[in-house]
Every structure is written in structure tokens, then in C-alpha cells.
Design an enzyme around this catalytic site. Structure first.
Site, mmCIF file in Angstrom:
data_model
loop_
_atom_site.group_PDB
_atom_site.id
_atom_site.type_symbol
_atom_site.label_atom_id
_atom_site.label_comp_id
_atom_site.label_asym_id
_atom_site.label_seq_id
_atom_site.Cartn_x
_atom_site.Cartn_y
_atom_site.Cartn_z
ATOM 1 N N ASP A 204 0.801 -1.220 0.000
ATOM 2 C CA ASP A 204 0.000 0.000 0.000
ATOM 3 C C ASP A 204 0.839 1.278 0.000
ATOM 4 O OD1 ASP A 204 -1.963 1.936 0.252
ATOM 5 O OD2 ASP A 204 -3.270 0.594 1.384
ATOM 6 N N HIS A 207 -1.636 4.846 0.342
ATOM 7 C CA HIS A 207 -2.152 5.553 1.519
ATOM 8 C C HIS A 207 -1.135 6.535 2.116
ATOM 9 C CE1 HIS A 207 0.418 2.895 3.842
ATOM 10 N NE2 HIS A 207 0.047 3.449 4.968
HETATM 11 FE FE FE Z 1 1.056 3.309 6.786
#
Ligand code: FE
Ligand code: FES
Length: 441
Positions: A204, A207
Site C-alpha cells: 500500500d 495511503h
Molecule cells: Fe502506513
């Protein structure tokens, strides 16, 4: 056995939300994943001497990991074969034997039964001691100091299990002098499913500029320009799923970037890079200077650069215990190691600024599935699916830029294979996908 064949769809890009909530799916994970896969136990530097031990968990099974007189490391279940009492209550220490507090049976460093109170008077010397050894972890192996165990005697070697991820991890494991994990680990509880942080660390990059905007501003690190996704060149770095469910993303030349006072680390990297180039070649010298987010299937994650090392210990479908160490190179000067520890505590320690940003989101990502209707829906990680493929020089499936979900899909493809109970033989023949036919520059 629950039919899990429809839970992961579209080449790993679609997940049924029940995998974050349902108790029966969790029980299947304990059986098919945690009782079979290689699980991280310790770093050898935590057990330097004969008799050194630590206690940890494999899935929800408590285990003792101990250094033997011959230098090897063994692990066994921390539950007395007599009536099931927990034998060792310490987190770590040095022992000659482990004695059960209930009736006094004592076990050697390898888990063998060595003392039975009233053995002559009550058992008439008829007790078959080998039968009552503590239940052994079937295999314990080390890869360049990282010690893993599996309950499955039929599992492939640890090196085979790690596959191409080992090739990438050599970037920081093959440094002169090796690495160490500084602890004892910080421990905290998060009300989230264990897969949520694993997928966050494996893939990720999306984010970072958003969820961590305030923290990045406060730290005033060189990554601060990412705040609010400003100045985010999505094509910088790479994301790789190595097959086997492992994977990582890397931002080039950012290893020291999260450290508010990163000059000493930057100098260390500059001084070591020619050595790493000599040892491992140009690509891994480049990776050595990058900042990585990574996970080793199923529940071990790390950030190389920030140098946090994590274990997401499952405690039911909705809770985990987070264990956090600081990863350093053994040859680093003490002041630099202490700076790494301080940064790790400030960022990804129990009260770390970025840890709390993530924790809140991870708990909500799990808890929202409490709703019966919500839980029947789906979640999506299709980002970058059309641009991932083979790299001419790097193993695995590679995507340009860390803002994509290539490694997330690799993780869920593997999760689905394990959960459907495939044999190790079948797991070794991981099916290809569309990315196999595509080249990535
Ligand atoms: Fe994080
Ligand atoms: Fe351990 Fe009886 S339960 S000695």
C-alpha cells in the site's frame, strides 16, 4: 471444510469481505496456513548462547524457541504434555530446563522430558519418557540469521519457501557482519484482522501521502512533499510480487528519508554501497538505498529504511498482537543504532505517529464487516493490474511505481491456494496469469 473457491476472484483483485470477519474462515486459516507455512520465530542474534530461549506464537500455538548445546535451534509447543499447563511464562531468558509449575515435570532444552516427580513411587518407573516430550515444531531453519519454523514436516526448505523474496532480501541480509533485530519487541493489540496490516505493508503505497499526511508534516522528513499526494511521482520505484505470496514496494533513494536526522544513516549507506555493489551487483546496490514496504507470507512485515520489523500475531479473526523490533546492521555504530530505534519508536512503535494513523484505518477496515449485509460484499485491489509484468532483469511480477496493488494480488492468490488445501507439490506449480505475457521496462 468451507468452500473458499469464490472468496478471491479476478486474479486476486477482488476479495469477499467475509475473509476479514468470519470465525470459520479464520479457523481454516489456522489449519491451512498457520499450521503449514513457514512462520517467523526469531533472529539468531536474540539467542546467542546455549540455553537462550524466547517464547512466541505460531498462529495461536504458543511455542518455546531455544538454542541447543550443539548450536542448533529447536522449537516446541509451550504446553505440558501431562495436563496441558503453560510451562514457560517468561518472554525470554536463559535456562537449563523448563519446569512445569503444576506437578513439576521438567523438560530439557530440546523439549525432552527429563524429570518426573515421584517417578518411582507413583509411576513405578513405567513412564515412557520419549512419549511425553513437548510437541516439537517439525522444522526450524534459518535464512541468513532469520529463524522460521513450520509445523508441517512435508514443507519445502525455508529457502525454497522464500523463493525470489530471498534474492531481494539478500540486499540487506548479505551486508558485512549481517543484521540484528533490536528488542525486546514492543507489543500492542489492534482490533483488526491479521491480513489487513500484512496487505498494507506488502503493497500500500497509495495511503502514504494521504493517511500519513499530518505525521509526515510533523516529522519534517524528506518525504514531507508527499503530503496530500502532492509531488507524488507514481512511477518512482517498483512494486514486486515474488510469487509465494511475498512481496514489496520500493521508493528509490529514500532509505534514510523518514529519519528526521537522517544524515548519519545517509553517510552509512553511501559508505556501504560500493561494498554491496561489489557483493550483489548494481540492482541490489540500488535496492540497498531504497525504502521498502514488505511482507513475507503470511504474517511478517518490515520496512527497510525506517527499519521496523513486524509480526502480526493473530488472536481470532478481529484482533492481533503487533510485535515490533528495530532492524539494524550489526556493524553500525551504536549511536546510529540508537537513532534507528528512536525513529522506529516515533514512527511505527506502539505509540508511533504512523502506527496510530494506520491502526485506526485497519481497525475500521475490519470492524465495518461486522454488519451482516456489509460482510457479504466485496473489496477491490485492482490498481496497476494492466501495467504489471515481467522485468528483463528482476524476478517476480513487477510493476512500475509503488502506488499500485500488484503485491496485494500476489498475496491473495497465495492465500486462496493455501486455503483450498493444495499440496506443497501443487503450491510449487503456482499458475501463471496475464502478467506472465507482459514485459515491464
Ligand atoms: Fe502506513
Ligand atoms: Fe505439567 Fe502436570 S500439567 S506437570
Amino acid at each position: 471444510m468451507k468452500d473458499v473457491s469464490k472468496l478471491i476472484l479476478e486474479d486476486g483483485a477482488v476479495q469477499n469481505r467475509s475473509i476479514y470477519w468470519d470465525q470459520d474462515i479464520y479457523e481454516q486459516e489456522l489449519e491451512h496456513i498457520f499450521a503449514r507455512a513457514w512462520l517467523f520465530l526469531a533472529h539468531e542474534s536474540q539467542l546467542p548462547n546455549t540455553g537462550d530461549f524466547l517464547t512466541t506464537r505460531m498462529g495461536e500455538d504458543n511455542v518455546i524457541v531455544a538454542r541447543q548445546a550443539d548450536g542448533s535451534i529447536k522449537a516446541f509447543i509451550n504446553s505440558c504434555p501431562h495436563r496441558g499447563n503453560v510451562v514457560c511464562h517468561a518472554d525470554s531468558g536463559n535456562a537449563k530446563a523448563f519446569t512445569c509449575a503444576y506437578h513439576g515435570w521438567a523438560f530439557g532444552l530440546g523439549g525432552e522430558l527429563v524429570t518426573v516427580p515421584l517417578e518411582h513411587d507413583a509411576y513405578y518407573n513405567a513412564i515412557e519418557r520419549p512419549r511425553y516430550a513437548m510437541h516439537p515444531v517439525a522444522k526450524v531453519e534459518s535464512y541468513k540469521g532469520l529463524v522460521f519454523g513450520t509445523f508441517d514436516a512435508g514443507a519445502p526448505s525455508l529457502r525454497d519457501y522464500l523463493g525470489d523474496m530471498a534474492w531481494y532480501m539478500d540486499t540487506f541480509l548479505d551486508v558485512p557482519g549481517g543484521i540484528e533485530l533490536l528488542g525486546p519487541p514492543m507489543k500492542s493489540i489492534l482490533n483488526c484482522n491479521w491480513k489487513v496490516p500484512t496487505e498494507n505493508f506488502i503493497a500500500d503505497g497509495y495511503h502514504v501521502g494521504w493517511a500519513h499526511a499530518a505525521a509526515l508534516k510533523a516529522i519534517e522528513s524528506p518525504l514531507s512533499p508527499l503530503v496530500g499526494n502532492q509531488a507524488y511521482d507514481v512511477n518512482t520505484g517498483l512494486q514486486v510480487t515474488t510469487r509465494g505470496g511475498h512481496g514489496f514496494g520500493v521508493i528509490w533513494d529514500a532509505a534514510a528519508a523518514i529519519h528526521p536526522v537522517g544524515e548519519a544513516y545517509a553517510q552509512w549507506l553511501a559508505q556501504r554501497t560500493p561494498i554491496m555493489r561489489e557483493r550483489l551487483g548494481d540492482w541490489r546496490a540500488k535496492f540497498y538505498n531504497g525504502h521498502w514496504d514488505a511482507s513475507i507470507f503470511p504474517n511478517c512485515s518490515f520496512l527497510y529504511g525506517t527499519n521496523t520489523w513486524k509480526l502480526w500475531q493473530p488472536m481470532g479473526p478481529h484482533h492481533i498482537e503487533v510485535w515490533t523490533w528495530t532492524l539494524v546492521e550489526k556493524d553500525m555504530p551504536d549511536e546510529l543504532k540508537q537513532m534507528m530505534v528512536a525513529t522506529n519508536m516515533m514512527t511505527f512503535g506502539t505509540a508511533g505517529m504512523l502506527e496510530t494513523d494506520d491502526g485506526e484505518n485497519m481497525e475500521q477496515c475490519t470492524g465495518s464487516n461486522r454488519g451482516w449485509v456489509t460482510r457479504r460484499g466485496k473489496l477491490f485491489s485492482g490498481m496497476g493490474q494492466v501495467r504489471e509484468g515481467h522485468h528483463p532483469e528482476l524476478p517476480g511480477i513487477v510493476a512500475k511505481g509503488i502506488v499500485c496493488e500488484t503485491s496485494n494480488r500476489g498475496f491473495y492468490r497465495r492465500w486462496a491456494q493455501f486455503m483450498s488445501g493444495k499440496s506443497w507439490d501443487e503450491l510449487a506449480r503456482e499458475p501463471g496469469n496475464a502478467a506472465d505475457k507482459r514485459e515491464v521496462a
